[in-house]
Motif scaffolding. Structure first.
Motif, PDB file in Angstrom:
ATOM      1  N   PRO A 225      67.352 -25.907  26.677  1.00 11.79           N
ATOM      2  CA  PRO A 225      65.840 -25.820  26.694  1.00 11.79           C
ATOM      3  C   PRO A 225      65.443 -24.576  27.031  1.00 11.79           C
ATOM      4  O   PRO A 225      64.108 -24.630  26.808  1.00 11.79           O
ATOM      5  CB  PRO A 225      65.968 -26.675  28.291  1.00 11.79           C
ATOM      6  CG  PRO A 225      67.513 -27.473  28.275  1.00 11.79           C
ATOM      7  CD  PRO A 225      68.523 -26.528  27.422  1.00 11.79           C
ATOM      8  N   SER A 252      60.653 -31.413  23.715  1.00 14.65           N
ATOM      9  CA  SER A 252      62.048 -32.116  24.153  1.00 14.65           C
ATOM     10  C   SER A 252      62.644 -31.841  25.533  1.00 14.65           C
ATOM     11  O   SER A 252      63.465 -32.687  25.785  1.00 14.65           O
ATOM     12  CB  SER A 252      63.105 -31.567  22.939  1.00 14.65           C
ATOM     13  OG  SER A 252      63.349 -30.090  23.247  1.00 14.65           O
ATOM     14  N   ALA A 253      61.989 -30.738  26.107  1.00 17.81           N
ATOM     15  CA  ALA A 253      62.725 -30.251  27.401  1.00 17.81           C
ATOM     16  C   ALA A 253      61.774 -30.407  28.547  1.00 17.81           C
ATOM     17  O   ALA A 253      60.525 -30.114  28.501  1.00 17.81           O
ATOM     18  CB  ALA A 253      63.041 -28.534  27.218  1.00 17.81           C
ATOM     19  N   ALA A 254      62.355 -31.037  29.568  1.00 16.49           N
ATOM     20  CA  ALA A 254      61.612 -31.102  30.969  1.00 16.49           C
ATOM     21  C   ALA A 254      61.002 -29.905  31.230  1.00 16.49           C
ATOM     22  O   ALA A 254      59.904 -30.186  31.704  1.00 16.49           O
ATOM     23  CB  ALA A 254      62.390 -31.775  31.963  1.00 16.49           C
ATOM     24  N   TYR A 278      62.966 -38.549  20.758  1.00 17.95           N
ATOM     25  CA  TYR A 278      63.145 -37.995  22.117  1.00 17.95           C
ATOM     26  C   TYR A 278      62.856 -38.952  23.201  1.00 17.95           C
ATOM     27  O   TYR A 278      63.349 -38.613  24.254  1.00 17.95           O
ATOM     28  CB  TYR A 278      62.281 -36.732  22.359  1.00 17.95           C
ATOM     29  CG  TYR A 278      62.391 -35.616  21.126  1.00 17.95           C
ATOM     30  CD1 TYR A 278      63.531 -35.102  21.152  1.00 17.95           C
ATOM     31  CD2 TYR A 278      61.234 -35.369  20.420  1.00 17.95           C
ATOM     32  CE1 TYR A 278      63.777 -33.966  20.154  1.00 17.95           C
ATOM     33  CE2 TYR A 278      61.734 -34.084  19.385  1.00 17.95           C
ATOM     34  CZ  TYR A 278      62.903 -33.782  19.356  1.00 17.95           C
ATOM     35  OH  TYR A 278      63.177 -32.646  18.448  1.00 17.95           O
ATOM     36  N   ARG A 300      67.888 -34.462  23.841  1.00 19.24           N
ATOM     37  CA  ARG A 300      68.650 -34.092  25.110  1.00 19.24           C
ATOM     38  C   ARG A 300      69.130 -35.088  25.993  1.00 19.24           C
ATOM     39  O   ARG A 300      68.984 -36.019  25.767  1.00 19.24           O
ATOM     40  CB  ARG A 300      67.483 -33.091  25.691  1.00 19.24           C
ATOM     41  CG  ARG A 300      67.337 -31.810  25.083  1.00 19.24           C
ATOM     42  CD  ARG A 300      66.550 -30.873  25.745  1.00 19.24           C
ATOM     43  NE  ARG A 300      66.011 -29.801  24.802  1.00 19.24           N
ATOM     44  CZ  ARG A 300      66.616 -28.894  24.230  1.00 19.24           C
ATOM     45  NH1 ARG A 300      67.951 -28.701  24.425  1.00 19.24           N
ATOM     46  NH2 ARG A 300      66.260 -27.767  23.425  1.00 19.24           N
ATOM     47  N   HIS A 304      65.744 -35.299  30.636  1.00 17.81           N
ATOM     48  CA  HIS A 304      64.713 -34.935  29.715  1.00 17.81           C
ATOM     49  C   HIS A 304      64.001 -36.040  29.398  1.00 17.81           C
ATOM     50  O   HIS A 304      62.732 -35.788  29.340  1.00 17.81           O
ATOM     51  CB  HIS A 304      65.385 -34.005  28.519  1.00 17.81           C
ATOM     52  CG  HIS A 304      65.955 -32.711  29.153  1.00 17.81           C
ATOM     53  ND1 HIS A 304      65.252 -31.406  29.312  1.00 17.81           N
ATOM     54  CD2 HIS A 304      67.031 -32.364  29.644  1.00 17.81           C
ATOM     55  CE1 HIS A 304      65.913 -30.575  29.648  1.00 17.81           C
ATOM     56  NE2 HIS A 304      67.335 -30.932  29.698  1.00 17.81           N
TER      57      HIS A 304
END
Length: 463
Positions: A225, A252-254, A278, A300, A304
């Motif tokens: 991430p 894709s990443a929190a 995603y 992920r 996420h």
């Protein structure tokens, strides 16, 4: 669903439904279409007597939902040059079958890549007369082509795409900081967005450095991430410095979400998207050899995925688009199950509406939300919202008619993109597209594609 009747003028009719998505509400409505344009929107109860008596002018779809045609601004068509991967004919059939009435084609994976006016001309010629839906083109921002940007704008591209890491094809190299510093002032002056594959090369490791190098867990570890978060932070700084619009593709990443939300709060022109895969799949459930699910950035973990849904609800993420990036099955290394060698891309064009609705309905997502995330916001990004993306007077009569309650199992043989392998195979999804209208013309009808390819190339609205 009402019976489709033969019309004297196929672009002059009334489409009625008890569930029509209009901006922020769901209403019962009758939409009058004249010459492919939305001429009026009113209650079905208020139709004048002459319309009620002229049954051949009314299409009543009952409880089926009528939404604005979807706008997918992240599609890799790959033609010319890699037409064996995908092509305008089959890609736009898939789009129409999924309720998508406008696509914007990415500048890479075709040969030549769309980084010059000559390459744009080649792509325009390849698309002409072969598209079932309307289409536009992103230009490419690569090292050394800053002088090509203004001519590409003049030639009609809707914006530009850049990679911060290797794209996977040699003809579309990644840009560095100096390239961005040369290009972003040009785009700011012309008022066009820069779409960026945002992973920082500083944070990416070769898959072999984290273990065996072939399995999914190793591939996931190679693109953490932090790679996305570092890149987005750098892009926000540049967007603020140059006052250039930046759009972060396939988030894709929190950890990316608070960065984008904070930039928006400060008035920095940054937008962001995510993709159906995603929002659906989980890293915890992907086997080490399931290369159909390889994409970059990678799918992920659950934390996420759920953060992305929250980012959509709270506005950090603006839209959902497919990132349809197909290839021949051999390049997915299905037999070897080798994530290090497999092509990264998910084939999903035609399934997005059902995939998102299936996962979203249980999270409280509404039909209005879908219209905003999958129609109006992408149209606005591409500068097409003067005619696309919503059901409004004067706009193109682009509609998807679909049944949200009906389920189906994904059968690759019933898909329409060129290579019908997809990670959604066998999944039971909710939401069946019945018909798709493009500028008032029926272009998809329960498995059939009436008429001839009528898609047109689109130009950006005047600033």
């Amino acid at each position: 669903m009402g019976i489709m009747l033969t019309l004297v003028n196929p672009s002059d009719f009334i489409l009625a439904s008890r569930r029509v998505v209009l901006h922020d509400r769901l209403v019962s409505a009758a939409i009058r279409v004249r010459e492919g344009i939305i001429a009026s929107i009113g209650s079905p109860d208020d139709l004048p007597p002459e319309d009620r008596l002229s049954e051949n002018r009314i299409i009543d779809v009952g409880e089926s939902v009528v939404m604005p045609g979807l706008v997918d601004t992240h599609v890799h068509v790959n033609e010319p040059g890699r037409t064996e991967w995908e092509g305008f004919d089959c890609a736009t059939r898939a789009a129409a079958a999924g309720g998508v009435t406008t696509i914007v084609d990415m500048p890479l994976n075709s040969i030549p890549a769309t980084t010059t006016v000559a390459a744009l001309d080649a792509k325009t010629q390849a698309a002409e007369g072969r598209c079932r839906v309307d289409y536009g083109f992103w230009g490419g921002c690569v090292p050394g082509n800053a002088a090509e940007l203004d001519p590409l704008v003049d030639a009609g591209v809707l914006g530009f795409k850049a990679f911060l890491v290797p794209s996977g094809v040699d003809e579309f190299p990644a840009v560095g900081e100096e390239d961005l510093d040369r290009s972003m002032p040009v785009l700011a002056a012309r008022g066009l967005p820069l779409l960026v594959h945002a992973e920082s090369p500083r944070a990416i490791r070769p898959p072999g450095a984290t273990g065996a190098g072939r399995g999914y867990s190793d591939y996931l570890a190679s693109r953490p991430p932090a790679a996305e978060e570092q890149a987005v932070a750098d892009l926000i700084e540049r967007s603020e410095r140059f006052r250039a619009a930046v759009h972060v593709v396939h988030v894709s990443a929190a950890g990316t979400l608070p960065l984008v939300a904070g930039a928006k709060e400060r008035g920095i022109p940054v937008t962001a998207e995510t993709c159906p895969h995603y929002l659906t799949f989980l890293a915890e459930e992907i086997g080490d050899t399931e290369t159909l699910l390889k994409c970059a950035p990678p799918i992920r973990q659950r934390t996420h995925r759920e953060a992305l849904w929250m980012g959509l609800r709270e506005g950090a993420l603006d839209m959902i688009v497919s990132d349809h990036s197909p290839c021949p099955p051999s390049l997915k290394r299905l037999e070897e199950g080798d994530f290090a060698a497999a092509w990264g891309g998910i084939s999903s064009l035609g399934l997005g509406l059902a995939v998102v609705w299936t996962a979203g309905e249980e999270r409280g997502v509404s039909l209005v939300d879908l219209g905003r995330w999958m129609s109006s916001a992408p149209a606005r990004l591409a500068g097409l919202d003067d005619r696309k993306g919503s059901i409004e007077l004067g706009k193109d009569a682009d509609f998807v008619v679909w049944d949200p309650e009906t389920t189906f199992e994904v059968d690759p043989e019933r898909l329409h993109h060129r290579h019908r392998c997809t990670p959604y195979e066998g999944r039971r999804l909710r939401g069946v597209v019945r018909r798709t209208y493009l500028r008032g013309r029926l272009v998809y009808d329960d498995g059939a594609f009436p008429g001839f390819p009528a898609g047109r190339r689109l130009a950006r609205r005047a600033a």
